[in-house]
Design a protein around this motif. Structure first.
Motif, short mmCIF file in Angstrom:
data_model
loop_
_atom_site.label_atom_id
_atom_site.label_comp_id
_atom_site.label_asym_id
_atom_site.label_seq_id
_atom_site.Cartn_x
_atom_site.Cartn_y
_atom_site.Cartn_z
N ASP A 36 17.17 -57.29 -5.88
CA ASP A 36 17.58 -56.98 -7.28
C ASP A 36 18.35 -55.80 -7.27
N LEU A 37 18.39 -55.04 -6.35
CA LEU A 37 19.12 -53.53 -6.25
C LEU A 37 19.81 -53.42 -4.77
N ILE A 38 20.91 -53.05 -4.80
CA ILE A 38 21.57 -52.74 -3.54
C ILE A 38 21.98 -51.06 -3.51
N ILE A 39 21.49 -50.20 -2.75
CA ILE A 39 21.72 -48.95 -2.66
C ILE A 39 22.84 -48.33 -1.76
N LEU A 40 23.74 -47.90 -1.75
CA LEU A 40 24.84 -47.38 -0.93
C LEU A 40 24.57 -45.64 -0.61
N PRO A 41 25.15 -45.28 0.06
CA PRO A 41 25.18 -43.73 0.32
C PRO A 41 26.09 -43.09 -0.60
N GLU A 42 25.97 -41.71 -0.51
CA GLU A 42 26.71 -40.80 -1.25
C GLU A 42 28.18 -41.10 -0.55
N MET A 43 29.10 -40.80 -1.80
CA MET A 43 30.65 -40.85 -1.44
C MET A 43 30.92 -42.13 -0.33
N GLY A 80 25.58 -46.12 -5.92
CA GLY A 80 26.13 -45.16 -4.88
C GLY A 80 27.09 -44.42 -5.47
N SER A 81 27.47 -43.25 -4.73
CA SER A 81 28.57 -42.42 -5.53
C SER A 81 29.77 -42.20 -5.12
N LEU A 82 30.72 -41.80 -5.82
CA LEU A 82 32.15 -41.82 -5.50
C LEU A 82 32.82 -40.53 -5.93
N VAL A 83 34.01 -40.46 -5.45
CA VAL A 83 34.81 -39.17 -5.92
C VAL A 83 35.63 -39.74 -7.07
N ILE A 84 35.42 -39.21 -8.19
CA ILE A 84 36.08 -39.30 -9.51
C ILE A 84 36.70 -38.16 -10.07
N GLU A 85 37.93 -38.37 -10.62
CA GLU A 85 38.65 -37.36 -11.45
C GLU A 85 38.72 -37.72 -12.76
N ARG A 152 11.68 -33.15 -10.82
CA ARG A 152 10.49 -33.38 -11.29
C ARG A 152 10.24 -34.38 -12.26
N ASN A 153 9.04 -35.06 -12.36
CA ASN A 153 8.82 -36.57 -12.94
C ASN A 153 8.40 -36.07 -14.19
N VAL A 154 9.36 -35.57 -15.41
CA VAL A 154 8.94 -35.44 -16.50
C VAL A 154 9.32 -36.49 -17.60
N GLU A 155 10.37 -37.48 -16.93
CA GLU A 155 10.78 -38.59 -17.54
C GLU A 155 9.69 -39.76 -17.49
N GLU A 156 8.71 -39.78 -16.68
CA GLU A 156 8.00 -40.83 -16.50
C GLU A 156 8.59 -41.72 -15.74
N TYR A 157 9.41 -41.58 -14.76
CA TYR A 157 10.23 -42.48 -13.96
C TYR A 157 9.11 -43.14 -12.79
N ASP A 158 9.49 -44.25 -12.24
CA ASP A 158 8.79 -44.95 -11.32
C ASP A 158 9.43 -44.86 -10.06
N VAL A 159 10.90 -44.73 -10.22
CA VAL A 159 11.45 -44.74 -8.96
C VAL A 159 12.58 -43.50 -8.64
N LEU A 160 12.47 -42.74 -7.74
CA LEU A 160 13.36 -41.62 -7.33
C LEU A 160 14.15 -42.17 -6.38
N ILE A 161 15.53 -42.08 -6.58
CA ILE A 161 16.58 -42.64 -5.41
C ILE A 161 17.50 -41.25 -5.22
N PHE A 162 17.67 -40.91 -3.86
CA PHE A 162 18.65 -40.27 -3.35
C PHE A 162 19.56 -40.99 -2.51
N VAL A 163 21.06 -40.97 -2.97
CA VAL A 163 22.03 -41.22 -2.04
C VAL A 163 22.30 -40.07 -1.39
N ALA A 164 22.79 -40.18 0.09
CA ALA A 164 23.15 -39.06 0.55
C ALA A 164 24.25 -39.28 1.82
N ASN A 165 24.83 -38.04 2.16
CA ASN A 165 25.46 -37.89 3.52
C ASN A 165 24.59 -36.52 3.94
#
Length: 257
Positions: A36-43, A80-85, A152-165
């Motif tokens: 359902d969801l594919i996660i790529l790294p940071e930049m 995933g994250s990208l370098v954006i201007e 911190r989970n103040v938004e009642e979220y279910d999933v926390l995602i970190f994309v990283a280098n």
């Protein structure tokens, strides 16, 4: 929907080579099924570069358009994250592309001053919460992991995602903090890191992982090389744990500025 299938792409990133990276991701994603969801790294299209000018794109650029094409053709979500201007400023911007091609974005809040990210990029100021297939998702970026108040989970979220280098020299902190964020927020916590060596000769060993609401790792150990794994998140079991233990009911109330 009670279950969410999430695919983690732990990959090498060719240094500042957008076209080559997108071609490599296309090859990796084409054979992924039943997710359902594919996660790529940071930049993910450039690596963690502190020289954004030569590689930065607009939101109409090739990398974002590639993400939209992948999401719509596979009928999945992609992030995933990208370098954006934008307006003369550079952002480490995460995109969450929905299967219909619409998207939402998050700009990295905590810029990594040790690498002078704060001197080359502008910081974001807003968290986002994404509703997708019955799950509420909070996506953050790399160094944000070190700041538990922001996460911190103040938004009642279910999933926390970190994309990283996240470099190998501090990977023990990555392992510990991912687990801590899952425990304190009673949520699924997913970390997707890169592998290989970047253009600054920094080595990355991966350690991508998925933790459940009690901090138990639910993914098999990732190798310290390129690896693709799909994990199924079960919302029913998460809700039952929250209701039975009630830890989130006792959290402090606050507003972020």
């Amino acid at each position: 929907m009670e279950k969410l299938r999430v695919t983690l792409l732990q990959t090498e990133i060719l240094w500042e080579s957008i076209d080559e990276n997108l071609l490599r991701y296309t090859e990796k994603i084409k054979d992924i099924q039943n997710t359902d969801l594919i996660i790529l790294p940071e930049m993910f299209s450039t690596g963690f570069t502190m020289e954004p000018s030569p590689v930065a794109e607009k939101e109409s650029g090739k990398a974002v358009q590639w993400m939209i094409k992948m999401a719509t053709s596979k009928e999945i979500a992609l992030t995933g994250s990208l370098v954006i201007e934008e307006n003369g400023n550079y952002y480490n911007r995460l995109f969450f592309i929905f299967p219909d091609g619409n998207y939402t974005t998050y700009d990295k809040k905590h810029l990594f001053s040790l690498a002078k990210e704060h001197a080359n990029y502008s910081a974001g100021s807003e968290k986002i919460s994404i509703d997708y297939k019955g799950f509420k998702i909070c996506p953050l970026i790399c160094y944000d992991l070190r700041f538990p108040v922001w996460a911190r989970n103040v938004e009642e979220y279910d999933v926390l995602i970190f994309v990283a280098n996240w470099p190998d020299k501090r990977v023990k902190a990555w392992d510990a903090l991912l687990k801590a964020r899952s425990i304190e927020n009673m949520c699924y916590t997913i970390g997707v890191n890169r592998v290989g060596t970047d253009g600054n000769d920094i080595f990355y060993s991966g350690h991508s992982a998925v933790y459940d609401v009690l901090g138990d790792k639910i993914s098999a150990q990732f190798l310290e090389t390129e690896c693709i794994k799909t994990i199924t998140l079960d919302k029913k079991s998460m809700v039952e744990a929250r209701n039975n233990l009630g830890f989130l009911r006792d959290r402090d109330e606050f507003s972020l500025k």
